[in-house]
Design an enzyme around this catalytic site. Sequence first.
Site, PDB file in Angstrom:
ATOM      1  N   SER A  78      17.748  -0.191 -10.254  1.00 37.05           N
ATOM      2  CA  SER A  78      16.759   0.718 -10.855  1.00 37.05           C
ATOM      3  C   SER A  78      17.337   1.611 -11.945  1.00 37.05           C
ATOM      4  O   SER A  78      16.583   2.191 -12.719  1.00 37.05           O
ATOM      5  CB  SER A  78      16.128   1.596  -9.771  1.00 37.05           C
ATOM      6  OG  SER A  78      17.060   2.516  -9.249  1.00 37.05           O
ATOM      7  N   LYS A 123      18.176   8.869  -9.603  1.00 33.79           N
ATOM      8  CA  LYS A 123      17.227   8.713 -10.699  1.00 33.79           C
ATOM      9  C   LYS A 123      17.591   9.684 -11.819  1.00 33.79           C
ATOM     10  O   LYS A 123      18.435  10.559 -11.660  1.00 33.79           O
ATOM     11  CB  LYS A 123      15.785   9.000 -10.246  1.00 33.79           C
ATOM     12  CG  LYS A 123      15.292   8.160  -9.079  1.00 33.79           C
ATOM     13  CD  LYS A 123      15.101   6.697  -9.427  1.00 33.79           C
ATOM     14  CE  LYS A 123      14.657   5.885  -8.208  1.00 33.79           C
ATOM     15  NZ  LYS A 123      14.596   4.428  -8.499  1.00 33.79           N
TER      16      LYS A 123
END
Length: 241
Positions: A78, A123
């Site tokens: 990701s 993230k």
Amino acid sequence: MDTEAQPTERDRSSRPSASEGTTSEAAGSEDRSRFAFMPRLGSWLPGGRITLTLLVWLLFLLLLSTFVLRPFQIPSGSMEQGLRIGDRVLVNKLAYRFGAVPQRGDIVVFDGTGYFGHADYIKRVVGVGGDRVVCCDREGRIQVNGRPVDESGFLYPGDSPSAVPFDVVVPGGTLFVLGDHRSDSSDSRDHLGSPGGGMIPVGDVIGRADWIVWPFGHATELHRPDAYARVPAAGRAGAHG
């Protein structure tokens, strides 16, 4: 005539008293006991000083991991292309202590329990408390407080900033986070209808990822990109234009 020498007052004062001798000997014994403690402790352990040295290092590493730096392994794609599956990063746990807060562009590790899932996640911060984050403008760019952000420097090649349209205002004390590999990232966009609206409380941030340390060929320091430098503070005139 009595010729025996009599001690003068000066002679008597120069001789150590019984109490002085006792104090000096006690201090010496205390010092010897203090310096002898570690060798004695090592003699009690299997393996002696080698085992003691290893235990001291383990304690040091435990304290370091608990309060300063924590290793984190990248579990998914990701955050490609910058962070690849299996990369080890060092998370700076002091980055947001002593009054500092996450900034747009930081890569953070956080506890997603109750928001993303029962695990730690990594993230990139796109919006902080008070920001309005919108996808997308006519050129397909994310806007933060009315300012388009050029994310081409870190997005996965071929990915668009987002295939999912959204228009959110980040509540105070929370973060709006996205993965760099937008087509392969479950992030704030996917949890807008979940508890917390996809936002991550700042208090659940473990720290900032500052270094890739493994593999050695990919080791590097992670810097905050300049893409968000021109984003105005939330609430400024024209921010929602």
